[in-house]
Every structure is written in structure tokens, then in C-alpha cells.
Design a protein around this motif. Structure first.
Motif, short mmCIF file in Angstrom:
data_model
loop_
_atom_site.label_atom_id
_atom_site.label_comp_id
_atom_site.label_asym_id
_atom_site.label_seq_id
_atom_site.Cartn_x
_atom_site.Cartn_y
_atom_site.Cartn_z
N GLY A 62 0.77 -1.23 0.00
CA GLY A 62 0.00 0.00 0.00
C GLY A 62 0.81 1.28 0.00
N PRO A 63 0.11 2.41 -0.11
CA PRO A 63 0.75 3.72 -0.32
C PRO A 63 1.62 4.20 0.83
N ASP A 64 1.29 3.87 2.06
CA ASP A 64 2.11 4.35 3.19
C ASP A 64 3.53 3.80 3.12
N THR A 65 3.65 2.53 2.79
CA THR A 65 4.98 1.93 2.68
C THR A 65 5.71 2.47 1.46
N PHE A 66 4.99 2.64 0.34
CA PHE A 66 5.59 3.24 -0.85
C PHE A 66 6.18 4.61 -0.50
N GLU A 67 5.38 5.41 0.18
CA GLU A 67 5.81 6.77 0.55
C GLU A 67 7.06 6.72 1.42
N TYR A 68 7.07 5.83 2.41
CA TYR A 68 8.21 5.74 3.31
C TYR A 68 9.50 5.37 2.56
N ILE A 69 9.42 4.36 1.70
CA ILE A 69 10.62 3.89 1.00
C ILE A 69 11.10 4.91 -0.03
N ILE A 70 10.19 5.48 -0.78
CA ILE A 70 10.58 6.48 -1.78
C ILE A 70 11.27 7.67 -1.12
N ASN A 71 10.73 8.12 -0.01
CA ASN A 71 11.33 9.27 0.68
C ASN A 71 12.65 8.91 1.36
N GLN A 72 12.76 7.70 1.90
CA GLN A 72 14.02 7.33 2.54
C GLN A 72 15.16 7.22 1.52
N THR A 73 14.85 6.78 0.32
CA THR A 73 15.87 6.60 -0.72
C THR A 73 16.00 7.79 -1.66
N SER A 74 15.10 8.76 -1.56
CA SER A 74 15.05 9.90 -2.50
C SER A 74 14.97 9.39 -3.94
N MET A 75 14.18 8.40 -4.14
CA MET A 75 14.05 7.72 -5.43
C MET A 75 13.37 8.60 -6.47
N LYS A 76 13.93 8.60 -7.67
CA LYS A 76 13.37 9.39 -8.77
C LYS A 76 12.42 8.58 -9.64
N THR A 77 12.73 7.30 -9.84
CA THR A 77 12.01 6.48 -10.82
C THR A 77 11.50 5.18 -10.20
N VAL A 78 10.25 4.87 -10.51
CA VAL A 78 9.67 3.59 -10.10
C VAL A 78 9.04 2.93 -11.33
N LEU A 117 -1.23 0.48 -9.64
CA LEU A 117 0.00 0.82 -8.91
C LEU A 117 0.50 2.20 -9.30
N ALA A 118 0.40 2.52 -10.59
CA ALA A 118 0.77 3.87 -11.03
C ALA A 118 -0.14 4.90 -10.37
N LYS A 119 -1.41 4.58 -10.25
CA LYS A 119 -2.39 5.47 -9.63
C LYS A 119 -2.04 5.70 -8.16
N GLN A 120 -1.62 4.63 -7.46
CA GLN A 120 -1.21 4.77 -6.05
C GLN A 120 -0.07 5.76 -5.91
N LEU A 121 0.90 5.66 -6.82
CA LEU A 121 2.04 6.57 -6.76
C LEU A 121 1.63 8.00 -7.06
N LEU A 122 0.73 8.18 -8.01
CA LEU A 122 0.26 9.54 -8.32
C LEU A 122 -0.49 10.14 -7.13
N ASN A 123 -1.18 9.30 -6.38
CA ASN A 123 -1.93 9.79 -5.22
C ASN A 123 -1.03 10.28 -4.10
N ILE A 124 0.23 9.81 -4.07
CA ILE A 124 1.13 10.21 -2.99
C ILE A 124 2.28 11.09 -3.48
N HIS A 125 2.25 11.49 -4.76
CA HIS A 125 3.42 12.17 -5.32
C HIS A 125 3.73 13.48 -4.61
N LYS A 126 2.70 14.15 -4.09
CA LYS A 126 2.94 15.42 -3.39
C LYS A 126 3.73 15.22 -2.10
N LYS A 127 3.65 14.02 -1.54
CA LYS A 127 4.42 13.70 -0.33
C LYS A 127 5.79 13.11 -0.67
N CYS A 128 6.02 12.85 -1.94
CA CYS A 128 7.28 12.24 -2.40
C CYS A 128 7.94 13.17 -3.42
#
Length: 717
Positions: free
Chosen positions: A191-207, A214-225
Motif C-alpha cells: 500500500g501507499p504508506d509503505t511506498f511513501e516511506y521507501i521512496i522518501n528514505q531513498t530519495s528515489m526518482k524512478t519507479v 499501482l501507477a495510480k497509487q504513486l500519483l496519489n502520494i506524489h505530493k508527499k514524495c
């Protein structure tokens, strides 16, 4: 020779008479098996397999000596063929096996159902990997990020990937290796909470994602990432989703678009220059709190490849180009990643499941694997299905099955072999087809499997069933059994990329000086592992790293083992997840849960206790088989919810649990004094299980807070 000739003649008679006189077939089979046992009685039981040897002496009284694989006691495997990157493992295989089939994906029929497997050769895969990797470079998708506070590596080119196992996932993996990236798999179910945590911890640019949800989940959290800029979708994204991404400032591309961009602008490979560079950060799913990102270097992954290939070769069951693997256990889990690398090294074929585990049997029947890796949960379902089918047969069929099973078990225990010429011909050739009919061996791991299920499946599959031990932090390497060992319940000895020792736990009365009933040394305590395939630490988490790894590089697994005289390790308890009851007794709930699920009517169990209470309580999910059996016996409804409220059914379940507890010698304090039956299974989707099917205790405590309180209120009246 006489016994073989007799069985051959008898088999012909049995096959002939089965068409006309099934009962006579049973008579022939009984006579043949009795004579076989008599003729082979003088062969004796094979010598006990030696799993490990003590390579180094103990340093102090509270620890054992250091154990290593008995086949390779003088050294530890620290790589594979001198490769500095897993990229060279793939490149080497693709070069020498270019025209051979590598990966299969099921096509679609006109009605939308799955069709035959369509195959890509290693040469075609290599072209796709090169093009996709070049496309990522062209897009600037592998942006290097600096982490000055990290001791092991200061800069990383992270590439995220999420979705079910499929061809594009493998291509993404190899593309990351090719360009010196660090792959970060994300469990698609978390789910999105874990996605958000990992993307922010790694400063990831690309998924890279599998599909639109799954793409929709990422778009829903992009403002936090804030670092997320590019999403690559393996399937073609719909126009409205592309527009949404564009409006959000996110570049959403299809997999094929990236490949085409790469073909127009090819880039040379830039793989890791040192084997100590990071291959991946594998986030452990975690039973509490945020996931931890385990560092895995190329050296560690390649050491695991070398060790696992070595063990299968020593068992005379090496991987080869003709082997077929069905890939469905998640690539986000280290076990399937390690298997993937071993299969790549061997040039073996991988058939991807169609994406729905409920239809996995159809995928298996279509691709007909030669090796099969799974977890006890699925093996137990197969066991239930085969057993139920045998019980539904007519008198002769049922009699033949049960007789054959009993004789094959005796043969298995006497020789270690899962094959029996006569009974495999008469009965078990059909049950073998449950896995497609070509499987040479199976492997189980992640959790214990009961002796009953393990022996049953060995007999039905007519092949060895290895039991393995490992975890994310050991790159799936720890222990592995011997193919001809008839014993169950052990996890073998250390594979040659790790060494092991046992650390005493005085408060639980486990010491490295314990002895068995015959007075022979049988060290007991926490299992610690060290070696080339043990991880380097957790990303951005020095505190957890220090908890897991000591100053000498030993990883403290939290599992309690006893070491048998032949060097075999057996998991008997947990050092972690233990607690005291009010009277001071230490309790290991996982041990008790593993006992309770052996009961026929128990599918899952959550055992709970606290230092303020004197007794244990349990939440139990009944098994479908138990529900059906009780309903048929009593004439009551098969409705799970209704029976979970039925006191008679609860009484029967508790009696079975207590019987299992007594059979496994639980002490009085380890029995649950009150039980609540729960109609819904613990799953990854309802957040009660991790993706590797481990119980999330903190979440379970929260979810069942009301039921726990009610049980203690009842006990304390």
C-alpha cells in the motif's frame, strides 16, 4: 536383482488385473510390497548424513564452536566465477545460451483466458535489457543520490520496481545491474504508506510499476514524495492516467516507450566496478513499524548463487538449461531473487505465473516445471486436496492409496528415497501430476512444515523435498537438508557461504553445553550466522544495524536451535518475540502457534499473553476441512461465521489443539486457556501477515483488542 525382477513382473500383473479385477490388484500389490521389504531388509538404513563440522573452537562458555558445511569445512564461498556484478552473471549466460529459451509468459486467448506459454530466448532477453537500460539512461531515470552519512556506500542510483513477477520485472532487474543501479523492490501489496516511506528514505526518482492501479497509487502520494519524477508502467497506461500524471508533473511512460527510446540512443553498460557495491536494498516487510532496508551487495548475492548451486550439485540434482521453474513467489522477497540468480547462472527456463495464485495449478499444468519452490502454506493446501481426493475414492482406490502411502513411508524412512517402483506405477504417478509430472525435487522454507505433510508430499510427488532456512539478512542462505535424509523437522546444516554458532540464552535455559537423552552434546541457543552471504546492515538505520550485527559480524537471527550430533540444525523456539506471563514464565508464542496449526481444524493461530496476566489466550482461524468435517458429522451448516459461534465446534477445535500441544510436549503454561474462533483468514491484504506470510503481532493485537479483552475478562471472573 531378484526383487527388481519380481516387482517388474508383479507390476505388469497389477496393471493388467486393475482393468478387470481391482480387488485382485490390491492383493498383488500387498504381496509384492511385502516381498520387496523382505528382499531389501538386509540393505540396512543409509548412514546418517553429516551436515556440519566444528571449524573453529568456542571463544567463551556461553557460545558453541563455529560450524561450517561438512562438504566445504575449510572455506566459505565468497562469490561466483570471479564476477564483480550480477550483470556479468546474466551477460555470461546470455552469450553462451543465446538461442535457448529463457522466459515464458502465458498468452491470451480470444475469450481472455490464459493460453500457451510464449518464450523469449536468452539472446532476445539480452536485447530487451540493453534497450530498456539505455532508455532509462536517456531519460535520466537513474539519477545518482548522495548519502554522506552512510558508511558502506556514499552514492546510489536507485531504481524502484513493484508488481507481480513477470518478464518486464526481470528485464528491469538486469537493466539496473547493467547501469550500476541499486534495485529497490517494493511489495505491491503493502500500500501507499509503505511506498511513501521507501521512496522518501531513498530519495528515489524512478519507479517501474506493473499496471495502472499501482501507477495510480504513486500519483496519489506524489505530493508527499518530492523526489518522484518518473513512473514507467509495464502495461500500456491509459490516456486519462497519462494526463493525470502530466498535470501532476510526473512523467508516465510505458515500458515499450522506454525500450524504443533506448534503441534509438544506445548506451554502453556501466556495471558495478566492485563486488562490494550495492546490488539491491531489500526492504524487510516487518512485523511491526516501518520496513527496514537490508543492504545486499553483488558479492553477497553471488556468494549465495555459488552456495546454492554447490548444494544442489552435491545432492546430484544440479540446475541446468533443461530445468523449468514456475515463478510466482514475489521477486520483492529475497528468496525468489536468489533463486532467480541461480537459474540465470544455470541458463534454466523460467515460466511466469499468469498473476492469479488461485489459478496457479493451471499454470503449473501448462508449463510442467522440473523444480518447485514454495512455502508450507501452499504445500498444506496441496496436501489437503490430494488427501480429500483419495478419501472420496471408492473402496479399492482408497485402500490402494492408503496401503501404498503406508508402505512408501516405511520405504522413505528406511532408505531416504521418495521413489518406489511398484507403488509409483500403481498410485503415485497420478498424484505426481499435481505438479505437472516432471518435478525432480521440491523445496520448502519460510516456516516449519509438519512431518505428516512433508512425508505425505514426498511420497505423492515421488521426489525429494528439501527444507531450507534463510532470511533477507542472509540472502536466503542459512541451512538446507540433504535429499536422501528421511528425517523431518530439521533445516540441515550451514550452506557454504555462511558459518554458524549457537549463543546460550540462560533465561530460557538454553546453553551450548546441553546434551540429548543419550548424553551426547546437543548445543541449544540462539542461532548466529556470519559469512560472505550475510548482509551489511540496514539503510539509514544504524540503530537497527547494531541490534542485528555484532562487532564480529555475527547476525543474530532470533531463532533458537538445537544442533544434533550429525551437525543438523533444528529450529525449536524464538529468542525474539518472547514475553513473560505474570508468574515469570517465559513464553515463545510462535512455537506454540506452530504446534496449534498441526491440529486438523486449525488453519491459523495468534497466541497472546502479557506480563500482567497469568494465562495465554488465542485467536484461531478454523480450517475449511475442519469446518466441512464437523458440519457433515453433525448435520450443521458449513457456514464459517456460524460455526465460529458454535460452542460444540469450538469445543472440538480446542480438544484438537490440546491434543497437538500434548503430542508436542508443551508445558502447562504454554496452553491457551481461552480461545476465540475467527471466520476471516489472516492475509497480507488485511495487514495481518507480511508478504512472506509471517504474522504481524502488533497489528493482530490491535485488530483483536476487543476479543482479547473479553477472553481475559472471562478468565478473571
Amino acid at each position: 536383482m531378484a526383487d527388481v525382477m519380481f516387482q517388474l513382473v508383479l507390476a505388469v500383473l497389477c496393471v493388467f488385473t486393475f482393468q478387470y479385477a481391482p480387488l485382485l490388484t490390491a492383493v498383488f500389490a500387498v504381496l509384492g510390497s511385502l516381498l520387496f521389504l523382505m528382499l531389501s531388509a538386509d540393505s540396512g538404513k543409509p548412514p546418517e548424513h553429516l551436515y556440519s563440522v566444528e571449524a573453529l573452537a568456542a571463544k567463551n562458555k556461553n557460545e558453541s564452536g563455529v560450524y561450517r558445511c561438512a562438504w566445504e569445512g575449510s572455506r566459505l564461498h565468497d562469490g561466483y566465477k570471479g564476477f564483480t556484478s550480477c550483470w556479468f552473471n546474466f551477460e555470461n549466460t546470455a552469450k553462451y545460451n543465446a538461442s535457448k529459451p529463457a522466459f515464458g509468459t502465458r498468452g491470451k486467448k480470444a475469450d481472455g483466458s490464459s493460453g500457451a506459454y510464449e518464450w523469449k530466448t536468452w539472446g532476445e532477453v539480452s536485447e530487451d535489457v540493453g534497450a530498456f537500460a539505455s532508455g532509462l539512461v536517456k531519460l535520466g531515470a537513474l539519477e545518482e543520490k548522495s548519502f554522506p552519512n552512510e558508511k558502506l556506500q556514499k552514492a546510489y542510483k536507485f531504481l524502484g520496481v513493484t508488481g507481480k513477477n513477470r518478464y518486464e520485472y526481470y528485464v528491469t532487474m538486469q537493466a539496473s545491474y547493467r547501469q550500476g543501479g541499486c534495485l529497490v523492490p517494493l511489495y505491491d501489496t503493502l500500500g501507499p504508506d509503505t511506498f511513501e516511506y521507501i521512496i522518501n528514505q531513498t530519495s528515489m526518482k524512478t519507479v517501474v510499476v506493473a499496471e495502472s492501479p499501482l501507477a495510480k497509487q504513486l500519483l496519489n502520494i506524489h505530493k508527499k514524495c518530492k523526489s518522484l519524477k518518473i513512473i514507467v508502467q509495464m502495461d500500456e497506461p491509459p490516456a486519462d492516467l497519462k494526463k493525470e500524471a502530466k498535470d501532476a508533473g510526473i512523467q508516465l511512460l510505458s515500458f515499450s516507450e522506454v525500450i524504443e527510446a533506448g534503441k534509438k540512443s544506445p548506451s554502453p553498460p556501466t556495471p558495478a566496478k566492485s563486488s562490494d557495491e550495492m546490488n539491491t536494498i531489500c526492504y524487510t516487510s516487518g512485523t511491526t513499524g516501518n520496513p527496514k532496508g537490508a543492504f545486499v551487495t553483488h558479492k553477497q548475492m553471488l556468494a549465495a548463487v555459488s552456495a546454492l548451486k554447490f548444494i544442489t550439485e552435491k545432492n546430484n540434482l544440479p540446475f541446468g538449461p533443461d530445468d523449468m521453474h514456475i515463478s510466482y513467489l514475489p521477486y520483492a522477497h529475497i528468496f525468489e531473487r536468489a533463486v532467480c540468480e541461480v537459474l540465470t547462472a544455470a541458463g534454466s527456463m523460467t515460466a511466469f505465473f499468469a498473476g492469479d495464485t488461485a489459478k496457479l495449478v493451471d499454470d503449473i499444468q501448462t508449463c510442467k516445471p522440473t523444480v518447485f519452490f514454495s512455502v508450507p502454506r501452499l504445500y498444506s493446501r496441496i496436501y489437503d486436496k490430494i488427501a480429500a481426493g483419495a478419501n472420496k475414492g471408492g473402496f479399492v482406490k482408497k485402500t490402494l492409496f492408503n496401503l501404498g502411502l503406508r508402505i512408501k513411508k516405511e520405504h522413505l524412512r528406511a532408505t531416504g528415497s521418495a521413489k518406489h517402483f511398484l507403488w509409483d506405477l500403481l498410485v503415485f504417478g497420478k498424484t505426481k501430476n499435481a505438479l505437472g509430472g516432471r518435478v525432480r525435487y521440491c523445496l520448502t522454507g519460510a516456516a516449519p512444515m509438519s512431518k505428516e505433510v512433508q512425508e505425505f508430499l514426498r511420497c505423492c510427488f515421488c521426489c525429494p523435498l528439501f527444507e531450507g532456512y534463510g532470511m533477507t539478512e542472509t540472502i536466503a542462505c542459512g541451512g538446507m537438508t540433504f535429499s536422501l535424509d528421511p528425517n523431518c523437522g530439521i533445516v540441515g546444516g550451514p550452506v557454504p557461504s555462511v558459518e554458524a554458532k549457537v549463543l546460550g540464552i540462560p533465561e530460557m535455559n538454553y546453553t551450548p553445553h546441553d546434551k540429548d537423552d543419550e548424553g551426547r552434546p546437543m548445543p541449544r541457543g540462539e542461532l548466529c550466522l556470519r559469512g560472505p552471504s550475510v548482509f551489511s546492515g540496514y539503510f539509514q538505520n544504524e540503530e537497527k544495524t547494531k541490534e542485528a550485527l555484532d562487532d564480529e559480524g555475527w547476525f543474530h537471527t532470533g531463532d533458537v536451535v538445537k544442533v544434533h550430533p550429525n551437525g543438523a540444525f533444528q529450529i525449536i523456539d524464538r529468542a525474539k518475540n518472547i514475553f513473560k506471563l505474570a508468574h515469570g514464565e517465559y513464553i515463545a508464542p510462535e512455537k506454540i502457534e506452530n504446534v496449534y496449526v498441526q491440529a486438523f481444524s486449525v488453519a491459523q493461530a495468534f497466541v497472546y499473553g502479557t506480563s500482567t496476566e497469568r494465562f495465554l489466550v488465542a485467536i484461531v482461524v478454523p480450517s475449511d476441512e475442519g469446518v466441512k468435517a464437523f458440519a457433515d458429522k453433525t448435520g450443521k451448516s458449513r457456514d464459517m461465521k456460524a460455526l465460529c459461534k458454535d460452542e460444540d465446534f469450538k469445543k472440538e477445535v480446542v480438544e484438537e489443539m490440546n491434543a497437538a500441544g500434548k503430542a508436542n510436549k508443551l508445558n502447562g503454561m504454554e496452553f491457551a486457556k481461552e480461545v476465540t474462533l475467527w471466520p476471516e483468514p489472516f492475509t497480507v491484504e488485511n495487514d495481518l501477515l507480511t508478504p512472506s506470510f509471517k504474522l504481524k503481532r502488533f497489528q493482530a493485537k490491535t485488530v483483536f483488542e476487543k476479543e482479547i479483552a473479553e477472553m481475559y475478562a472471562k478468565l478473571n471472573k
